[in-house]
Design a protein around this motif. Structure first.
Motif, short mmCIF file in Angstrom:
data_model
loop_
_atom_site.label_atom_id
_atom_site.label_comp_id
_atom_site.label_asym_id
_atom_site.label_seq_id
_atom_site.Cartn_x
_atom_site.Cartn_y
_atom_site.Cartn_z
N THR A 135 0.86 -1.19 0.00
CA THR A 135 0.00 0.00 0.00
C THR A 135 0.89 1.23 0.00
OG1 THR A 135 -1.76 -1.15 1.20
CG2 THR A 135 -1.80 1.26 1.22
N VAL A 136 0.63 2.15 -0.92
CA VAL A 136 1.41 3.37 -1.06
C VAL A 136 0.48 4.57 -0.99
CG1 VAL A 136 2.99 4.70 -2.52
CG2 VAL A 136 3.10 2.19 -2.52
N ALA A 137 0.71 5.43 0.01
CA ALA A 137 -0.07 6.66 0.17
C ALA A 137 -1.58 6.41 0.13
CB ALA A 137 0.32 7.67 -0.91
N GLY A 138 -2.01 5.32 0.77
CA GLY A 138 -3.43 5.03 0.86
C GLY A 138 -3.99 4.27 -0.33
N THR A 139 -3.17 3.97 -1.34
CA THR A 139 -3.62 3.21 -2.51
C THR A 139 -3.01 1.82 -2.47
OG1 THR A 139 -3.87 5.18 -3.89
CG2 THR A 139 -3.59 3.09 -5.03
N GLU A 140 -3.86 0.83 -2.56
CA GLU A 140 -3.42 -0.56 -2.51
C GLU A 140 -2.93 -0.99 -3.89
OE1 GLU A 140 -6.22 -4.11 -2.00
OE2 GLU A 140 -5.58 -3.75 0.07
N VAL A 141 -1.73 -1.53 -3.95
CA VAL A 141 -1.18 -2.05 -5.20
C VAL A 141 -1.43 -3.56 -5.24
CG1 VAL A 141 0.88 -2.38 -6.61
CG2 VAL A 141 0.58 -0.25 -5.30
N ARG A 142 -2.16 -4.00 -6.26
CA ARG A 142 -2.50 -5.41 -6.40
C ARG A 142 -1.89 -5.96 -7.68
NH1 ARG A 142 -6.29 -6.69 -2.74
NH2 ARG A 142 -6.67 -8.68 -3.78
N LEU A 164 4.42 3.37 -11.89
CA LEU A 164 4.66 4.80 -11.70
C LEU A 164 3.71 5.62 -12.58
CD1 LEU A 164 8.57 4.81 -11.57
CD2 LEU A 164 6.98 5.07 -9.65
N HIS A 165 3.45 5.13 -13.78
CA HIS A 165 2.48 5.77 -14.67
C HIS A 165 1.11 5.88 -13.99
CE1 HIS A 165 0.34 6.14 -18.70
NE2 HIS A 165 -0.63 5.68 -17.93
N GLU A 166 0.68 4.76 -13.39
CA GLU A 166 -0.63 4.76 -12.72
C GLU A 166 -0.65 5.70 -11.52
OE1 GLU A 166 -3.25 3.43 -13.99
OE2 GLU A 166 -2.08 2.57 -15.62
N PHE A 167 0.47 5.79 -10.81
CA PHE A 167 0.51 6.72 -9.68
C PHE A 167 0.50 8.17 -10.17
CE2 PHE A 167 1.65 3.26 -6.75
CZ PHE A 167 0.85 3.63 -5.68
N GLY A 168 0.91 8.40 -11.41
CA GLY A 168 0.74 9.73 -11.99
C GLY A 168 -0.73 10.10 -12.02
N HIS A 169 -1.57 9.15 -12.45
CA HIS A 169 -3.02 9.38 -12.44
C HIS A 169 -3.54 9.58 -11.01
CE1 HIS A 169 -3.26 8.48 -16.64
NE2 HIS A 169 -2.98 7.19 -16.50
N VAL A 170 -3.02 8.74 -10.10
CA VAL A 170 -3.49 8.77 -8.71
C VAL A 170 -3.27 10.15 -8.09
CG1 VAL A 170 -3.06 7.89 -6.38
CG2 VAL A 170 -3.20 6.30 -8.31
N PHE A 171 -2.06 10.67 -8.19
CA PHE A 171 -1.76 11.94 -7.54
C PHE A 171 -2.38 13.12 -8.27
CE2 PHE A 171 1.80 9.29 -5.88
CZ PHE A 171 1.45 9.38 -4.54
N GLY A 188 -9.57 15.97 -5.25
CA GLY A 188 -10.30 15.30 -4.17
C GLY A 188 -10.80 13.92 -4.53
N ILE A 189 -10.20 13.29 -5.54
CA ILE A 189 -10.62 11.96 -5.98
C ILE A 189 -9.65 10.92 -5.45
CG2 ILE A 189 -11.15 10.50 -7.96
CD1 ILE A 189 -11.58 13.08 -9.58
N ARG A 190 -10.14 10.01 -4.65
CA ARG A 190 -9.31 8.93 -4.11
C ARG A 190 -9.18 7.79 -5.11
NH1 ARG A 190 -11.48 6.12 -0.77
NH2 ARG A 190 -9.65 5.23 0.24
N THR A 191 -8.12 7.00 -4.93
CA THR A 191 -7.91 5.79 -5.75
C THR A 191 -7.68 4.63 -4.80
OG1 THR A 191 -6.83 7.18 -7.41
CG2 THR A 191 -6.61 4.80 -7.65
N PRO A 192 -8.70 3.80 -4.56
CA PRO A 192 -8.56 2.71 -3.60
C PRO A 192 -7.47 1.70 -3.97
CG PRO A 192 -10.86 3.09 -4.14
CD PRO A 192 -10.05 3.89 -5.11
N ASP A 193 -7.34 1.41 -5.28
CA ASP A 193 -6.36 0.39 -5.64
C ASP A 193 -5.88 0.54 -7.08
OD1 ASP A 193 -7.98 -1.57 -7.48
OD2 ASP A 193 -9.28 -1.21 -5.77
N ILE A 194 -4.71 -0.04 -7.32
CA ILE A 194 -4.14 -0.19 -8.66
C ILE A 194 -3.88 -1.66 -8.86
CG2 ILE A 194 -2.15 0.28 -10.14
CD1 ILE A 194 -1.75 2.89 -8.63
N THR A 195 -4.31 -2.20 -10.01
CA THR A 195 -4.08 -3.61 -10.30
C THR A 195 -3.17 -3.74 -11.51
OG1 THR A 195 -6.28 -4.18 -9.45
CG2 THR A 195 -5.17 -5.83 -10.80
#
Length: 359
Positions: free
Chosen positions: A9-16, A57-64, A70-77
């Motif tokens: 889990t990174v910064a509240g986002t679960e990596v699956r 890292l690309h997906e975390f670009g979207h996340v941040f 104010g949009i959360r991202t619960p997980d990345i798969t």
């Protein structure tokens, strides 16, 4: 997502990681082992792992970028075809969607820039064809692969970032639903073209074509469903007449209800009518096959069931069903007693009735 497990889990986002990702690693390794040898197989696997680190890292670009609005991202798969960031909701304004969509490719541009300027990598497309040569430049491979990721993701087709940019640009001139339909048609047309090219001798293009076509169709249907749901509340779509189980019920009790009613899902309620979980037909069949009818329902019921008030907007319920991949959304009264529940199937039936009345 089914068949995936939590990696960290990174910064509240679960990596699956989806289990099929390891099939990809095994396939690449096996191909290189048979074609060249064990050293080439190791290098191939290392390359894929590093490439998917760039994808992450690309997906975390979207996340941040989404977090800025104010949009959360619960997980990345992580899947064999790339990464999937599950945003809680889509950005409200087209300009925000453009920013969030482009944030991912921007990360790959930065990675390629750093590798070229500071690590001496070369942007040589031939580097990707040197997989069978363990002595080839790994950094150059990763650099050109990041450039390829940028180009691929900017293709104007869902679920690629370019499809979302196209939808956002169209939405500035037309409604969001119409813009989504148009962007989906572009994506589907591109998928058909890729599939045709793939039939000429590239099976991977066929796989990509099928994925793009299904993703474009799903995106269009999802947006249309949310549009149709606007103006309705959860209580307008919930199932109010249902049979329930108790925490002491067994799989045999669930079977009796399944045979006696038309229900496919059965809520499990305590003595105060508060929801404890949900038994589905598929889970029931599986437990009967593996463990028998005496198995208590509390051992195989789904416990992570979203609960909303009857006054919750139906479009938010649709978002829960889609984004959280929930099997149902429960509707409770102020005392937290279950008064109904909404499944994807009964919502779809309600929307079909609504469309028929409009016609």
């Amino acid at each position: 997502m089914a068949w995936s497990f939590r990696l960290l889990t990174v910064a509240g986002t679960e990596v699956r990681v989806h289990l099929t990702f390891f099939l990809l690693l095994a396939w690449f390794g096996a191909v290189q082992w048979m074609a060249v040898g064990p050293e080439a197989a190791v290098f191939a696997v290392v390359f894929i792992v590093l490439l998917f680190l760039c994808v992450l890292l690309h997906e975390f670009g979207h996340v941040f970028a989404a977090r800025r609005y104010g949009i959360r991202t619960p997980d990345i798969t992580l899947l064999p075809i790339g990464g999937l960031a599950s945003l809680e909701r889509m950005p409200e304004k087209p300009s925000q969607e453009v920013f969030v969509a482009l944030a991912g490719p921007a990360v790959n541009v930065v990675i390629a820039f750093i590798l070229v300027v500071f690590a001496g990598a070369r942007l040589d497309p031939a580097a990707l064809n040197l997989m069978e040569n363990p002595a080839s430049d790994m950094l150059s491979r990763i650099a050109i692969a990041n450039v390829a990721l940028v180009v691929f993701n900017l293709i104007p087709a869902f679920p690629m970032d370019g499809g979302r940019v196209l939808r956002a640009l169209l939405a500035m001139r037309m409604g969001f639903v119409r813009a989504t339909r148009t962007a989906a048609v572009v994506g589907q047309s591109l998928a058909i073209f890729l599939g045709f090219i793939g039939l000429l001798g590239n099976p991977l293009l066929i796989l990509i074509a099928v994925f793009v076509y299904l993703a474009a169709t799903a995106e269009s249907q999802y947006v249309e469903m949310r549009s149709l749901a606007r103006g309705y509340l959860a209580r307008d779509a919930m199932i109010t007449k249902f049979e329930a189980l108790t925490p002491t019920s067994t799989a045999d009790d669930a079977v009796a209800l399944l045979l006696r009613t038309t229900q496919q899902e059965f809520p499990v309620l305590d003595q105060f009518s508060r929801l404890q979980g949900l038994v589905t037909r598929d889970a029931l069949i599986e437990v009967l096959r593996d463990r028998g009818g005496s198995t208590p329902v509390v051992e195989f019921m789904y416990k992570d069931v979203p609960i909303v008030a009857g006054t919750a907007t139906l479009d938010n319920v649709v978002q829960m069903l889609q984004q959280k991949r929930a099997r149902a959304v429960a509707v409770a009264d102020p005392d937290n007693r279950l008064v109904g529940f909404i499944t994807p199937e009964n919502f779809a039936e309600m929307m079909m009735v609504g469309r028929a009345r409009e016609v």
